[in-house]
Design a protein around this motif. Structure first.
Motif, PDB file in Angstrom:
ATOM      1  N   PHE A   1       5.933  -1.106   3.430  1.00  0.00           N
ATOM      2  CA  PHE A   1       4.485  -1.248   3.595  1.00  0.00           C
ATOM      3  C   PHE A   1       3.772  -1.257   2.240  1.00  0.00           C
ATOM      4  N   GLY A   2       4.379  -0.630   1.255  1.00  0.00           N
ATOM      5  CA  GLY A   2       3.780  -0.597  -0.074  1.00  0.00           C
ATOM      6  C   GLY A   2       4.394  -1.583  -1.036  1.00  0.00           C
ATOM      7  N   ASP A   3       5.275  -2.446  -0.560  1.00  0.00           N
ATOM      8  CA  ASP A   3       5.954  -3.418  -1.423  1.00  0.00           C
ATOM      9  C   ASP A   3       4.930  -4.359  -2.063  1.00  0.00           C
ATOM     10  N   ARG A   4       5.057  -4.583  -3.364  1.00  0.00           N
ATOM     11  CA  ARG A   4       4.089  -5.437  -4.075  1.00  0.00           C
ATOM     12  C   ARG A   4       4.171  -6.892  -3.642  1.00  0.00           C
ATOM     13  N   HIS A   5       5.265  -7.282  -2.990  1.00  0.00           N
ATOM     14  CA  HIS A   5       5.397  -8.660  -2.516  1.00  0.00           C
ATOM     15  C   HIS A   5       4.842  -8.855  -1.103  1.00  0.00           C
ATOM     16  N   LEU A   6       4.371  -7.778  -0.480  1.00  0.00           N
ATOM     17  CA  LEU A   6       3.866  -7.892   0.884  1.00  0.00           C
ATOM     18  C   LEU A   6       2.629  -8.785   0.924  1.00  0.00           C
ATOM     19  N   SER A   7       2.640  -9.743   1.817  1.00  0.00           N
ATOM     20  CA  SER A   7       1.484 -10.631   2.015  1.00  0.00           C
ATOM     21  C   SER A   7       0.669 -10.103   3.190  1.00  0.00           C
ATOM     22  N   ILE A   8      -0.578  -9.741   2.922  1.00  0.00           N
ATOM     23  CA  ILE A   8      -1.459  -9.203   3.959  1.00  0.00           C
ATOM     24  C   ILE A   8      -2.252 -10.348   4.577  1.00  0.00           C
ATOM     25  N   TRP A   9      -2.106 -10.521   5.886  1.00  0.00           N
ATOM     26  CA  TRP A   9      -2.747 -11.624   6.589  1.00  0.00           C
ATOM     27  C   TRP A   9      -3.872 -11.163   7.512  1.00  0.00           C
ATOM     28  N   ASN A  10      -4.012  -9.872   7.681  1.00  0.00           N
ATOM     29  CA  ASN A  10      -4.940  -9.379   8.682  1.00  0.00           C
ATOM     30  C   ASN A  10      -5.345  -7.971   8.296  1.00  0.00           C
ATOM     31  N   GLY A  11      -6.636  -7.671   8.292  1.00  0.00           N
ATOM     32  CA  GLY A  11      -7.078  -6.331   7.964  1.00  0.00           C
ATOM     33  C   GLY A  11      -7.074  -6.064   6.468  1.00  0.00           C
ATOM     34  N   HIS A  12      -7.031  -4.781   6.098  1.00  0.00           N
ATOM     35  CA  HIS A  12      -7.211  -4.410   4.699  1.00  0.00           C
ATOM     36  C   HIS A  12      -6.315  -3.246   4.298  1.00  0.00           C
ATOM     37  N   ARG A  13      -5.920  -3.266   3.044  1.00  0.00           N
ATOM     38  CA  ARG A  13      -5.329  -2.085   2.410  1.00  0.00           C
ATOM     39  C   ARG A  13      -6.452  -1.410   1.628  1.00  0.00           C
ATOM     40  N   ARG A  14      -6.897  -0.271   2.129  1.00  0.00           N
ATOM     41  CA  ARG A  14      -8.008   0.434   1.495  1.00  0.00           C
ATOM     42  C   ARG A  14      -7.558   1.679   0.742  1.00  0.00           C
ATOM     43  N   GLU A  15      -6.315   2.047   0.917  1.00  0.00           N
ATOM     44  CA  GLU A  15      -5.743   3.183   0.201  1.00  0.00           C
ATOM     45  C   GLU A  15      -4.262   2.899  -0.025  1.00  0.00           C
ATOM     46  N   PRO A  16      -3.651   3.514  -1.033  1.00  0.00           N
ATOM     47  CA  PRO A  16      -2.218   3.292  -1.256  1.00  0.00           C
ATOM     48  C   PRO A  16      -1.397   3.764  -0.053  1.00  0.00           C
ATOM     49  N   SER A  17      -0.326   3.058   0.216  1.00  0.00           N
ATOM     50  CA  SER A  17       0.557   3.452   1.311  1.00  0.00           C
ATOM     51  C   SER A  17       1.336   4.703   0.922  1.00  0.00           C
ATOM     52  N   GLU A  18       1.174   5.765   1.712  1.00  0.00           N
ATOM     53  CA  GLU A  18       1.943   6.989   1.509  1.00  0.00           C
ATOM     54  C   GLU A  18       3.222   6.886   2.326  1.00  0.00           C
ATOM     55  N   CYS A  19       4.325   6.680   1.669  1.00  0.00           N
ATOM     56  CA  CYS A  19       5.601   6.475   2.349  1.00  0.00           C
ATOM     57  C   CYS A  19       6.697   7.226   1.596  1.00  0.00           C
ATOM     58  N   PRO A  20       7.876   7.334   2.159  1.00  0.00           N
ATOM     59  CA  PRO A  20       8.958   8.034   1.458  1.00  0.00           C
ATOM     60  C   PRO A  20       9.326   7.336   0.149  1.00  0.00           C
TER      61      PRO A  20
END
Length: 527
Positions: A388-407
């Motif tokens: 979910f936090g991968d820099r290559h992720l292409s976002i097609w819908n909605g928004h990333r408003r905060e960094p993804s907190e993941c393992p």
């Protein structure tokens, strides 16, 4: 006083008496010394651990089979108040501590007339969604602190009937469609809670208000609009460090049960946090007994609580599975020198369970005469995967408003999902993220490349008014994600429901004819 107490284990119990015992370090001896062979302590401290003294409700129990022989009185009714209820023609009301009044009589042999169980729930907004249970409106009279959620009795007369919906299967509608509402991060508490960052329809900041009633109302309104076939809770149903998990858990599921909608749930990192919080195992035990619950504990040899799958079948009487939903426990926060906060990854035992289950389901489907070539599968958990936090992720819908907190550690569960052809993964955790995104087609997988398309990675967005819904000084509206399967055409689309908005938000087609859609209409290998 020790918090442990040997409780009476009584098969087919009937309540014969109630009392409240107060234990204080400055008052000795305590107000009563119940005999543990007869009295069962309800394991809920009535002051919610906010006072120097401890108060506990004790329930005297007897076996139904022994009542006639021992000529015991049983509790026929319970009230709470300053004064006794209207006198009964044959028996008077007996007073007990805390404003409790009991009406007792000899057992008539009609179990439906006798009180068989008593429980305690907390808060003016408490609800009891269990069939046949009656929650009393007046609180116990304990002279507690005004800000402490009040204790209220809930009473069961007779025996709880078996769940009428226990064997109900999930099925698509006659038109082949199946709709899911995903509710994430409700952050319910004991009592009404506080909402600190709400905004109005125009984005203007609102003052602090009671949180949980707003959450319950929002959930109810969206359910009435969408009329889903299934509700999925994706974790943090409860806020951390709350004194009574059951009261909070009942509030979040009550709107779903009231509308007779099946539901399933995974746990979040906060659900079992706190010294008084119920464990995941205990919460799952509560959930499994509720009407319309499809929650399961999962195999004992698999890490976590709540790793299970559900199948969506064709319309009755067919037993043909058209879709499979997977649910996984994403565990909680851990100490780490790599990232703060950091979280446990999906464990290998979970990946093995998922892979084995998926392959077994596919083998079983291949043995059935299946005229539908499309079988769509989705997965749900709380904490997002590292992808979910991968820099290559292409976002097609909605928004990333905060960094993804993941393992920080990637156990490559994403790769297993791709290999098994999962169409989409839904998560929660990061409240103001609500996007759907895709990784490039040629994702590195275990040191090599795969030509298989990826899967959609989608956040649900925060639903609860008791959890944060702001970031870097900006507030956002609460929201939910909706998923709709069309098993006839092999399609999957999604949209969001947001506070104040009359219509769907960010509707997007994710899958068509069983294949993941690239919204750009290009090869999914993107920079």
């Amino acid at each position: 006083m020790s918090t442990s107490h040997p409780t009476a284990v009584v098969p087919h119990p009937v309540v014969t008496d109630l009392t409240i015992c107060i234990f204080s370090p400055i008052v000795s001896p305590p107000t009563c010394e119940p005999d543990p062979r007869i009295w069962h302590r309800i394991e809920k401290e009535l002051y919610l651990h906010t006072s120097q003294q401890n108060a506990w409700l004790y329930v005297a129990l007897a076996r139904e089979e022994e009542l006639a022989a021992e000529d015991l009185l049983v509790v026929m009714d319970i009230r709470v108040g300053d004064r006794p209820p209207s006198p009964n023609s044959d028996h008077s009301w007996e007073r007990r501590p805390g404003g409790i009044w009991l009406l007792r009589d000899k057992y008539s042999g009609m179990i439906g007339q006798a009180v068989t169980e008593v429980d305690v729930l907390f808060g003016t907004d408490a609800v009891d969604p269990r069939p046949q249970w009656a929650l009393m409106r007046p609180p116990l009279q304990l002279n507690g602190e005004p800000k402490v959620p009040v204790a209220r009795l809930s009473v069961l007369h007779g025996r709880a009937k078996p769940r009428p919906d226990a064997q109900t299967a999930l099925r698509v509608r006659d038109n082949g469609r199946f709709r899911i509402v995903q509710i994430s991060d409700t952050h319910m508490v004991t009592g009404v809670g506080v909402c600190k960052d709400a905004i109005d329809a125009y984005g203007k900041n609102l003052p602090e208000s009671e949180a949980d009633p707003l959450t319950v109302d929002f959930i109810g309104r969206i359910l009435d609009v969408e009329k889903p076939d299934l509700v999925i809770f994706t974790g943090d149903q409860l806020h951390h460090d709350i004194p009574d998990s059951q009261s909070a858990l009942f509030k979040v599921v009550a709107p779903i049960i009231a509308r007779s909608i099946p539901f399933a749930a995974v746990f979040g990192n906060h659900d079992s946090e706190g010294i008084h919080a119920l464990s995941r195992t205990a919460q799952m035990s509560i959930l499994r007994k509720l009407p319309f619950s499809l929650c399961e504990s999962g195999p004992e040899h698999v890490d976590g609580v709540g790793n299970f799958h559900l199948q969506i079948l064709a319309p009755a009487p067919s037993c043909l599975p058209l879709s499979t939903l997977y649910f996984l426990d994403s565990h909680g926060q851990i100490s780490s020198k790599i990232r703060n906060p950091d979280y446990e990854p999906i464990k290998q035992s979970q990946i093995d369970w998922f892979t084995d289950t998926s392959r077994a389901q596919r083998t079983a489907r291949e043995k059935i005469d299946n005229n539908n070539p499309f079988h769509l599968s989705l997965a749900f958990l709380h904490i997002p995967l590292p992808e979910f936090g991968d820099r290559h992720l292409s976002i097609w819908n909605g928004h990333r408003r905060e960094p993804s907190e993941c393992p920080s550690f990637n156990s490559h569960f994403y790769d297993a999902l791709v290999t098994e052809g999962i169409s989409a993964l839904g998560c929660g955790h990061d409240h103001v993220n609500d996007f759907c995104g895709l990784l490039p087609k040629h994702k590195q997988q275990n040191g090599g490349k795969t030509s298989q398309p990826g899967l959609w990675l989608c956040y649900g967005g925060g639903t609860g008014f008791g959890g944060y819904c702001s970031y870097d000084g900006t507030r956002f509206h609460r929201r939910m994600r909706v998923w709709e399967l069309d098993t006839g055409t092999g399609s999957l689309k999604t949209w969001k429901r947001v506070e104040y908005a009359m219509n769907r938000i960010d509707e997007l087609m994710l899958v068509q004819r069983g294949a993941v859609v690239d919204p750009a209409g290009k090869d999914m290998e993107r920079s």
